[in-house]
Write a protein that holds these residues in place. Structure first.
Motif, PDB file in Angstrom:
ATOM      1  N   UNK A  98       0.862  -1.201   0.000  1.00 31.91           N
ATOM      2  CA  UNK A  98       0.000   0.000   0.000  1.00 31.91           C
ATOM      3  C   UNK A  98       0.890   1.239   0.000  1.00 31.91           C
ATOM      4  N   UNK A  99       0.616   2.128  -0.933  1.00 30.11           N
ATOM      5  CA  UNK A  99       1.364   3.371  -1.047  1.00 30.11           C
ATOM      6  C   UNK A  99       0.373   4.514  -1.097  1.00 30.11           C
ATOM      7  N   UNK A 100       0.602   5.510  -0.261  1.00 28.02           N
ATOM      8  CA  UNK A 100      -0.270   6.679  -0.246  1.00 28.02           C
ATOM      9  C   UNK A 100       0.459   7.854  -0.885  1.00 28.02           C
ATOM     10  N   UNK A 101      -0.135   8.420  -1.928  1.00 27.64           N
ATOM     11  CA  UNK A 101       0.412   9.608  -2.579  1.00 27.64           C
ATOM     12  C   UNK A 101      -0.444  10.801  -2.179  1.00 27.64           C
ATOM     13  N   UNK A 102       0.212  11.914  -1.880  1.00 28.75           N
ATOM     14  CA  UNK A 102      -0.485  13.144  -1.492  1.00 28.75           C
ATOM     15  C   UNK A 102      -0.045  14.273  -2.408  1.00 28.75           C
ATOM     16  N   UNK A 103      -1.002  15.138  -2.710  1.00 26.82           N
ATOM     17  CA  UNK A 103      -0.715  16.326  -3.507  1.00 26.82           C
ATOM     18  C   UNK A 103      -1.284  17.531  -2.785  1.00 26.82           C
ATOM     19  N   UNK A 104      -0.449  18.577  -2.629  1.00 26.34           N
ATOM     20  CA  UNK A 104      -0.879  19.816  -1.996  1.00 26.34           C
ATOM     21  C   UNK A 104      -0.811  20.934  -3.021  1.00 26.34           C
ATOM     22  N   UNK A 105      -1.947  21.574  -3.284  1.00 28.25           N
ATOM     23  CA  UNK A 105      -1.984  22.725  -4.197  1.00 28.25           C
ATOM     24  C   UNK A 105      -1.765  23.970  -3.342  1.00 28.25           C
ATOM     25  N   UNK A 106      -0.637  24.641  -3.538  1.00 29.54           N
ATOM     26  CA  UNK A 106      -0.302  25.784  -2.698  1.00 29.54           C
ATOM     27  C   UNK A 106      -0.976  27.072  -3.154  1.00 29.54           C
ATOM     28  N   UNK A 107      -0.853  27.401  -4.434  1.00 27.66           N
ATOM     29  CA  UNK A 107      -1.369  28.696  -4.884  1.00 27.66           C
ATOM     30  C   UNK A 107      -2.701  28.578  -5.629  1.00 27.66           C
ATOM     31  N   UNK A 108      -2.859  27.547  -6.438  1.00 21.81           N
ATOM     32  CA  UNK A 108      -4.081  27.395  -7.217  1.00 21.81           C
ATOM     33  C   UNK A 108      -5.032  26.442  -6.506  1.00 21.81           C
ATOM     34  N   UNK A 109      -6.281  26.514  -6.869  1.00 23.33           N
ATOM     35  CA  UNK A 109      -7.272  25.609  -6.306  1.00 23.33           C
ATOM     36  C   UNK A 109      -7.818  24.756  -7.440  1.00 23.33           C
ATOM     37  N   UNK A 110      -7.150  23.613  -7.739  1.00 25.97           N
ATOM     38  CA  UNK A 110      -7.612  22.801  -8.864  1.00 25.97           C
ATOM     39  C   UNK A 110      -8.959  22.150  -8.572  1.00 25.97           C
ATOM     40  N   UNK A 111      -9.685  21.906  -9.659  1.00 22.11           N
ATOM     41  CA  UNK A 111     -10.989  21.234  -9.522  1.00 22.11           C
ATOM     42  C   UNK A 111     -10.792  19.737  -9.351  1.00 22.11           C
ATOM     43  N   UNK A 112      -9.866  19.158 -10.135  1.00 20.03           N
ATOM     44  CA  UNK A 112      -9.580  17.732 -10.024  1.00 20.03           C
ATOM     45  C   UNK A 112      -8.069  17.516 -10.048  1.00 20.03           C
ATOM     46  N   UNK A 113      -7.661  16.473  -9.355  1.00 22.45           N
ATOM     47  CA  UNK A 113      -6.256  16.047  -9.380  1.00 22.45           C
ATOM     48  C   UNK A 113      -6.271  14.540  -9.559  1.00 22.45           C
ATOM     49  N   UNK A 114      -5.469  14.076 -10.489  1.00 24.45           N
ATOM     50  CA  UNK A 114      -5.339  12.641 -10.734  1.00 24.45           C
ATOM     51  C   UNK A 114      -3.856  12.305 -10.756  1.00 24.45           C
ATOM     52  N   UNK A 115      -3.562  11.018 -10.732  1.00 25.11           N
ATOM     53  CA  UNK A 115      -2.189  10.556 -10.839  1.00 25.11           C
ATOM     54  C   UNK A 115      -2.146   9.516 -11.949  1.00 25.11           C
ATOM     55  N   UNK A 116      -1.062   9.520 -12.708  1.00 28.57           N
ATOM     56  CA  UNK A 116      -0.867   8.531 -13.772  1.00 28.57           C
ATOM     57  C   UNK A 116       0.582   8.091 -13.721  1.00 28.57           C
ATOM     58  N   UNK A 117       0.808   6.805 -14.019  1.00 30.03           N
ATOM     59  CA  UNK A 117       2.176   6.317 -13.972  1.00 30.03           C
ATOM     60  C   UNK A 117       2.300   4.905 -14.505  1.00 30.03           C
ATOM     61  N   UNK A 118       3.482   4.362 -14.350  1.00 29.99           N
ATOM     62  CA  UNK A 118       3.736   2.992 -14.782  1.00 29.99           C
ATOM     63  C   UNK A 118       2.786   2.010 -14.109  1.00 29.99           C
ATOM     64  N   UNK A 119       2.434   2.284 -12.865  1.00 31.81           N
ATOM     65  CA  UNK A 119       1.585   1.376 -12.102  1.00 31.81           C
ATOM     66  C   UNK A 119       0.156   1.325 -12.638  1.00 31.81           C
ATOM     67  N   UNK A 120      -0.257   2.298 -13.470  1.00 32.37           N
ATOM     68  CA  UNK A 120      -1.608   2.309 -14.037  1.00 32.37           C
ATOM     69  C   UNK A 120      -1.587   2.316 -15.560  1.00 32.37           C
TER      70      UNK A 120
END
Length: 183
Positions: A98-120
């Protein structure tokens, strides 16, 4: 006169060398005398020859053993149903982590955030919005090394700002690198 001075210096040096030589000869005469038996060189040569003969048989035995084992192995591989490369079942290392990935938007307020990589297979996986500008996803991945990036609002691909492991993506950008240990 200059000639005489040069000669006198030479004579003084010769006298001092003679005294040093005399001291050396006297010292050497004080050392204990040893005698070497007349058959000494024959005994040394006999020992060398004996060791060479023993080494010759040992080397030939090793060669014979390697050739014999190789023939046995090749016979087993080609004339039996034994696989060339046996498969090992290492269940402890092949399990998912189990791996937990976190993303923090500092200046902008995105509507959606996704992750893509070799694992998917580079398909986007939507992240869950937590409090404020933070996004989280928990992945189940096998141990290994994976490239990934975050996808902001379905358009902008950015590497993980919190990851120092990065690699060029081959398209002029950069991906982050996730290393999942097997232990």
């Amino acid at each position: 006169m200059k000639h005489w001075r040069v000669c006198s210096v030479y004579i003084v040096e010769a006298i001092s060398m003679d005294r040093k030589e005399e001291k050396l000869i006297h010292y050497l005469e004080q050392l204990p005398q040893t005698t070497v038996p007349s058959d000494f060189s024959f005994r040394v040569m006999d020992r060398i020859e004996t060791k060479q003969q023993r080494g010759y048989w040992l080397v030939n035995f090793k060669k014979l053993a390697i050739v014999s084992l190789s023939l046995v192995f090749l016979t087993l591989v080609f004339f039996t149903d034994l696989p060339l490369f046996p498969q090992f079942n290492i269940s402890g290392l092949s399990g998912y982590r189990r791996v937990e990935l976190k993303f923090y938007a500092l200046s902008e307020n995105p509507k959606t955030v996704a992750v893509a990589g070799d694992f998917s297979d580079w398909n986007t996986l939507q992240m869950e919005k937590k409090d404020g500008n933070s996004w989280v996803i928990t992945l189940k991945v096998k141990p290994g090394k994976y490239q990934y990036s975050f996808v902001i609002d379905g358009e902008e691909w950015i590497p993980d700002p919190d990851s120092y492991r990065r690699i060029e993506d081959g398209f002029g950008g950069v991906n982050s690198v996730l290393v999942v240990n097997g232990g």
